[in-house]
Design a protein around this motif. Structure first.
Motif, PDB file in Angstrom:
ATOM      1  N   GLY A  32       0.865  -1.238   0.024  1.00 30.36           N
ATOM      2  CA  GLY A  32       0.143   0.253   0.194  1.00 30.36           C
ATOM      3  C   GLY A  32       0.559   1.234  -0.101  1.00 30.36           C
ATOM      4  O   GLY A  32       0.608   2.330  -0.637  1.00 30.36           O
ATOM      5  N   LEU A  33       1.845   1.275   0.536  1.00 37.66           N
ATOM      6  CA  LEU A  33       2.625   2.419   0.739  1.00 37.66           C
ATOM      7  C   LEU A  33       3.433   2.665  -0.518  1.00 37.66           C
ATOM      8  O   LEU A  33       3.718   3.652  -0.933  1.00 37.66           O
ATOM      9  CB  LEU A  33       3.981   2.007   1.856  1.00 37.66           C
ATOM     10  N   VAL A  34       3.940   1.578  -1.242  1.00 40.26           N
ATOM     11  CA  VAL A  34       4.551   1.730  -2.546  1.00 40.26           C
ATOM     12  C   VAL A  34       3.284   2.172  -3.634  1.00 40.26           C
ATOM     13  O   VAL A  34       3.942   3.262  -4.173  1.00 40.26           O
ATOM     14  CB  VAL A  34       4.868   0.323  -3.116  1.00 40.26           C
ATOM     15  N   TRP A  35       2.293   1.582  -3.652  1.00 41.89           N
ATOM     16  CA  TRP A  35       1.246   2.280  -4.202  1.00 41.89           C
ATOM     17  C   TRP A  35       1.017   3.620  -4.228  1.00 41.89           C
ATOM     18  O   TRP A  35       0.709   4.552  -5.091  1.00 41.89           O
ATOM     19  CB  TRP A  35       0.098   1.243  -4.170  1.00 41.89           C
ATOM     20  N   GLU A  36       0.848   4.120  -2.964  1.00 43.41           N
ATOM     21  CA  GLU A  36       0.612   5.371  -2.635  1.00 43.41           C
ATOM     22  C   GLU A  36       1.573   6.364  -3.096  1.00 43.41           C
ATOM     23  O   GLU A  36       1.372   7.604  -3.623  1.00 43.41           O
ATOM     24  CB  GLU A  36       0.309   5.434  -1.032  1.00 43.41           C
ATOM     25  N   SER A  37       2.808   5.886  -2.892  1.00 44.94           N
ATOM     26  CA  SER A  37       3.755   6.625  -3.418  1.00 44.94           C
ATOM     27  C   SER A  37       3.982   6.927  -4.798  1.00 44.94           C
ATOM     28  O   SER A  37       4.150   7.979  -5.470  1.00 44.94           O
ATOM     29  CB  SER A  37       5.156   6.286  -3.014  1.00 44.94           C
ATOM     30  N   TYR A  38       3.714   5.726  -5.631  1.00 47.57           N
ATOM     31  CA  TYR A  38       3.410   5.633  -7.117  1.00 47.57           C
ATOM     32  C   TYR A  38       2.262   6.622  -7.395  1.00 47.57           C
ATOM     33  O   TYR A  38       2.483   7.345  -8.118  1.00 47.57           O
ATOM     34  CB  TYR A  38       3.197   4.337  -7.654  1.00 47.57           C
ATOM     35  N   THR A  39       1.072   6.470  -6.764  1.00 45.82           N
ATOM     36  CA  THR A  39      -0.102   7.183  -7.207  1.00 45.82           C
ATOM     37  C   THR A  39       0.224   8.820  -6.952  1.00 45.82           C
ATOM     38  O   THR A  39      -0.319   9.637  -7.922  1.00 45.82           O
ATOM     39  CB  THR A  39      -1.297   6.535  -6.305  1.00 45.82           C
TER      40      THR A  39
END
Length: 170
Positions: free
Chosen positions: A108-115
């Motif tokens: 989720g952290l990776v996805w949030e940073s990507y988004t």
């Protein structure tokens, strides 16, 4: 069949962890040489830190699978074999739940940073999700390794970390 696939996957993850350890050494030596020449390598410390994190997280599944994680058997060694099995089942089930939550939040952290297109704050700018990805992948693989051993114990088989630990001693 699936176990052999996981074996290869965890082994390659371990190799990749080793590559990041070598990266740390190269960065440290390069930074020393650069300082001797009165210069510096931009963000070398930052990249060495990310390499340390990548090496740690990507090595989790491999080291668990090979029986390299520290286990305290002071109490369980005194239990009957049936009680040891029940304890192992409970501990592995608890570990799967906890590591799955960690993996979910890491991804989720990776996805949030990507988004949100988060960028690094250092001298060299890059998307922050790239170094974070090693944590998400490493913890997810670790969860898979523990889950596989939980399934093995449920099926009344020896967990991989026990088999591989015995092979290392022999």
């Amino acid at each position: 069949m699936f176990s052999k696939f996981l074996d290869r996957l965890f082994t390659w993850s371990g190799y990749l962890a080793g590559v990041f350890l070598v990266t740390i050494a190269v960065l440290v030596v390069a930074q020393i040489v650069a300082r001797l020449m009165n210069t510096q390598i931009p963000s070398a410390d930052e990249f060495a830190g990310y390499s340390l994190a990548a090496s740690s997280f990507l090595g989790l599944a491999y080291s668990f699978r090979s029986g390299s994680h520290i286990r305290v058997t002071l109490l369980t060694g005194r239990l009957s074999s049936k009680a040891q099995r029940v304890t192992l089942l409970l501990v592995l089930a608890y570990a799967v739940i906890m590591i799955a939550i960690w993996a979910y939040n890491s991804i989720g952290l990776v996805w949030e940073s990507y988004t949100f297109k988060e960028m690094s704050t250092g001298i060299v700018k890059y998307p922050i999700w790239i170094p974070q990805l090693s944590m998400g992948i490493g913890v997810t693989l670790f969860c898979l390794a523990i889950l596989e051993d939980l399934v093995n114990v449920i099926r009344d088989k020896v967990p991989n970390f026990e088999k591989n630990k015995e092979q290392m001693v022999d």
